[in-house]
Design a protein around this motif. Structure first.
Motif, PDB file in Angstrom:
ATOM      1  N   THR A   1     108.951  31.593  57.636  1.00  0.00           N
ATOM      2  CA  THR A   1     108.966  30.499  58.311  1.00  0.00           C
ATOM      3  C   THR A   1     107.205  30.072  58.198  1.00  0.00           C
ATOM      4  OG1 THR A   1     111.193  30.426  59.091  1.00  0.00           O
ATOM      5  CG2 THR A   1     109.058  29.126  60.371  1.00  0.00           C
TER       6      THR A   1
ATOM      7  N   ILE B   1     105.074  27.599  56.411  1.00  0.00           N
ATOM      8  CA  ILE B   1     103.722  26.905  57.482  1.00  0.00           C
ATOM      9  C   ILE B   1     102.653  26.504  57.444  1.00  0.00           C
ATOM     10  CG2 ILE B   1     105.885  25.847  58.981  1.00  0.00           C
ATOM     11  CD1 ILE B   1     104.637  27.367  61.257  1.00  0.00           C
TER      12      ILE B   1
ATOM     13  N   TYR C   1     101.557  38.496  63.728  1.00  0.00           N
ATOM     14  CA  TYR C   1     102.815  37.361  64.867  1.00  0.00           C
ATOM     15  C   TYR C   1     103.407  38.658  65.033  1.00  0.00           C
ATOM     16  CZ  TYR C   1     105.260  34.006  66.829  1.00  0.00           C
ATOM     17  OH  TYR C   1     106.150  33.682  67.379  1.00  0.00           O
TER      18      TYR C   1
ATOM     19  N   LEU D   1     100.387  30.066  67.211  1.00  0.00           N
ATOM     20  CA  LEU D   1     100.947  28.951  67.355  1.00  0.00           C
ATOM     21  C   LEU D   1     100.713  27.573  67.399  1.00  0.00           C
ATOM     22  CD1 LEU D   1     104.827  30.012  67.572  1.00  0.00           C
ATOM     23  CD2 LEU D   1     103.650  29.630  65.874  1.00  0.00           C
ATOM     24  N   GLU D   2      99.398  27.891  68.483  1.00  0.00           N
ATOM     25  CA  GLU D   2      99.249  26.093  69.525  1.00  0.00           C
ATOM     26  C   GLU D   2      97.041  25.650  67.947  1.00  0.00           C
ATOM     27  OE1 GLU D   2      98.316  26.709  73.207  1.00  0.00           O
ATOM     28  OE2 GLU D   2     100.211  25.635  73.450  1.00  0.00           O
ATOM     29  N   GLU D   3      96.877  26.918  67.991  1.00  0.00           N
ATOM     30  CA  GLU D   3      95.992  26.624  66.710  1.00  0.00           C
ATOM     31  C   GLU D   3      96.324  26.336  65.681  1.00  0.00           C
ATOM     32  OE1 GLU D   3      93.505  31.521  67.102  1.00  0.00           O
ATOM     33  OE2 GLU D   3      93.025  30.396  68.577  1.00  0.00           O
ATOM     34  N   LYS D   4      97.106  27.276  64.801  1.00  0.00           N
ATOM     35  CA  LYS D   4      98.407  26.430  63.281  1.00  0.00           C
ATOM     36  C   LYS D   4      98.147  25.057  63.759  1.00  0.00           C
ATOM     37  CE  LYS D   4      97.968  28.594  59.971  1.00  0.00           C
ATOM     38  NZ  LYS D   4      97.685  28.813  58.940  1.00  0.00           N
ATOM     39  N   ARG D   5      98.353  24.823  65.331  1.00  0.00           N
ATOM     40  CA  ARG D   5      99.393  23.484  65.031  1.00  0.00           C
ATOM     41  C   ARG D   5      98.038  22.240  64.733  1.00  0.00           C
ATOM     42  NH1 ARG D   5     100.153  19.069  68.279  1.00  0.00           N
ATOM     43  NH2 ARG D   5     102.338  17.214  67.717  1.00  0.00           N
ATOM     44  N   ASN D   6      97.738  22.712  65.435  1.00  0.00           N
ATOM     45  CA  ASN D   6      95.336  22.361  66.201  1.00  0.00           C
ATOM     46  C   ASN D   6      95.044  21.865  64.227  1.00  0.00           C
ATOM     47  OD1 ASN D   6      96.123  21.703  68.383  1.00  0.00           O
ATOM     48  ND2 ASN D   6      95.066  22.960  68.914  1.00  0.00           N
TER      49      ASN D   6
ATOM     50  N   THR E   1      96.409  22.589  61.314  1.00  0.00           N
ATOM     51  CA  THR E   1      97.677  21.797  60.722  1.00  0.00           C
ATOM     52  C   THR E   1      96.842  20.144  61.252  1.00  0.00           C
ATOM     53  OG1 THR E   1      99.265  23.084  60.459  1.00  0.00           O
ATOM     54  CG2 THR E   1     100.090  20.816  60.203  1.00  0.00           C
ATOM     55  N   LEU E   2      97.127  19.504  62.651  1.00  0.00           N
ATOM     56  CA  LEU E   2      96.946  17.775  62.871  1.00  0.00           C
ATOM     57  C   LEU E   2      95.356  17.433  62.063  1.00  0.00           C
ATOM     58  CD1 LEU E   2      97.902  17.608  66.511  1.00  0.00           C
ATOM     59  CD2 LEU E   2      98.895  17.099  64.485  1.00  0.00           C
ATOM     60  N   ASP E   3      94.458  18.533  62.272  1.00  0.00           N
ATOM     61  CA  ASP E   3      93.294  18.602  61.138  1.00  0.00           C
ATOM     62  C   ASP E   3      93.248  17.734  60.535  1.00  0.00           C
ATOM     63  OD1 ASP E   3      91.897  18.510  63.879  1.00  0.00           O
ATOM     64  OD2 ASP E   3      91.109  20.976  63.189  1.00  0.00           O
TER      65      ASP E   3
END
Length: 118
Positions: free
Chosen positions: A51, A55, A65, A83-88, A90-92
């Motif tokens: 997973t 991602i 991790y 996970l939040e850093e990776k999510r941010n 991805t949003l960028d």
């Protein structure tokens, strides 16, 4: 299950399995008669690795991790931060792609509009 059985059944490349073993995070994997044997908890960890890979995590990030995951609840805050850093990130990327899409749409619109003017 052996490494080859796990690879075939779960479509996990042997390379990934060997890398996982090299991290020393194999948990309950036991070596019997020269080959590794995976139990359900190993399969669950491998699922997490796949997973993370899917991602966009690099091998080094996955290893970090997974070490935090093995540390238990004391490392949950750090895992959430990762996970939040990776999510941010991805949003960028999504926002950048949306801007590119908007520009492409404008160029298409401009061409279609100029055709009507002719």
């Amino acid at each position: 299950m052996t490494m080859n059985e796990v690879s075939e059944r779960y479509k996990i490349p042997v390379k990934i399995l060997k890398e996982y073993e090299s991290w020393g995070l194999c948990g309950e994997i036991k070596k019997e008669m020269g080959s590794w044997h995976y139990d359900d908890s190993d399969i669950e960890r491998l699922s997490t690795i796949m997973t993370l890979h899917d991602i966009g995590f690099a091998s080094e990030e996955i290893e970090k991790y997974m070490r935090l995951l093995a540390a238990g609840t004391s490392a949950e805050t750090e895992r959430i931060k990762i996970l939040e850093e990776k999510r941010n990130g991805t949003l960028d990327e999504i926002h950048l792609k949306q801007q590119q899409l908007d520009r492409l749409d404008y160029l298409r619109f401009d061409i279609k509009r100029s055709k009507k003017d002719i």
